[in-house]
Design a protein around this motif. Structure first.
Motif, PDB file in Angstrom:
ATOM      1  N   LYS A   6     -17.282  -6.149  -4.273  1.00  0.00           N
ATOM      2  CA  LYS A   6     -16.202  -6.375  -5.231  1.00  0.00           C
ATOM      3  C   LYS A   6     -15.648  -5.003  -5.571  1.00  0.00           C
ATOM      4  N   TYR A   7     -14.310  -4.877  -5.511  1.00  0.00           N
ATOM      5  CA  TYR A   7     -13.673  -3.592  -5.688  1.00  0.00           C
ATOM      6  C   TYR A   7     -12.545  -3.708  -6.713  1.00  0.00           C
ATOM      7  N   LEU A   8     -12.500  -2.770  -7.645  1.00  0.00           N
ATOM      8  CA  LEU A   8     -11.454  -2.721  -8.663  1.00  0.00           C
ATOM      9  C   LEU A   8     -10.843  -1.329  -8.656  1.00  0.00           C
ATOM     10  N   LEU A 150       4.050  -2.882  -4.371  1.00  0.00           N
ATOM     11  CA  LEU A 150       2.941  -3.424  -3.594  1.00  0.00           C
ATOM     12  C   LEU A 150       2.503  -2.351  -2.606  1.00  0.00           C
ATOM     13  N   GLY A 151       1.297  -1.791  -2.842  1.00  0.00           N
ATOM     14  CA  GLY A 151       0.714  -0.809  -1.922  1.00  0.00           C
ATOM     15  C   GLY A 151       0.095  -1.551  -0.746  1.00  0.00           C
ATOM     16  N   VAL A 176      -6.649  -7.330   1.990  1.00  0.00           N
ATOM     17  CA  VAL A 176      -7.720  -7.252   0.986  1.00  0.00           C
ATOM     18  C   VAL A 176      -7.612  -5.956   0.194  1.00  0.00           C
ATOM     19  N   TYR A 177      -7.095  -4.888   0.809  1.00  0.00           N
ATOM     20  CA  TYR A 177      -7.002  -3.580   0.165  1.00  0.00           C
ATOM     21  C   TYR A 177      -5.614  -3.283  -0.395  1.00  0.00           C
TER      22      TYR A 177
END
Length: 186
Positions: A6-8, A150-151, A176-177
């Motif tokens: 999980k990445y924030l 939007l990156g 996803v990134y």
């Protein structure tokens, strides 16, 4: 082998347009990552199992420059170069287990007296984190000074330990990134 995470990554940024399509700015990102990794290996009657939990967090002040290219009146593509630096704090816990004399189905006869050996290790670390990054972005200008962006992933080089030269390249355009944000230009 399995891996889940999980990445924030969240943070404000503010930029100043030097021309109609060139901006410089500053920002502050907060990142928090949680990963779980597992691995198992059966070889020559020996079973190895490993489980690893990693938690990382950092505040990363950054500076950036970006060049905007018009697609339509309010819709733009930009190439952004961002440089971040901060302290990365990491906590980890790993468990490693090994057992001998297993049959091909992974089971052994209890009478063989094969006791598993298990090792557990945990710790914390703090390291400098430096990262230049090239990020393609799509932006929609709601007003002249406010845009939704939007990156689209990007190309990143990161150094997490100057002493050991621990560095990594990450080239990823997987959705996803991708990152979604709002920009305010001064």
């Amino acid at each position: 082998k399995r891996q889940e995470g999980k990445y924030l990554n969240i943070g404000p940024s503010a930029g100043y347009f030097l021309t109609d399509n060139f901006v410089i700015g500053i920002g502050l990102d907060y990142i928090r990552d949680k990963e779980k990794r597992g691995n198992s290996l059966y070889f020559n009657g020996l079973m190895h199992l490993e489980s690893l939990d990693i938690k990382s967090k950092a505040f990363l002040p950054n500076v950036y420059v970006a060049r905007y290219f018009s697609i339509t009146n309010k819709f733009y593509f930009s190439a952004k170069m961002k440089v971040s630096y901060g302290k990365l704090k990491t906590e980890f816990e790993t468990v490693y287990m090994e057992r001998e004399n297993l049959s091909s189905d992974g089971l052994s006869d209890i009478s063989e007296g094969t006791n598993p050996s298990m090792t557990s290790l945990s710790g914390e670390s703090e390291a400098d984190y430096f990262s230049p990054q090239l990020i393609p972005e799509l932006s929609y200008f709601i007003t002249n000074r406010l845009s939704a962006c939007l990156g689209l992933g990007g190309i990143q080089y990161s150094i997490s330990d100057w002493d050991s030269s621990d560095s990594d390249w990450n080239i990823n355009f997987n959705p996803v990134y991708w990152s979604l944000g709002i920009k305010i230009a001064l």
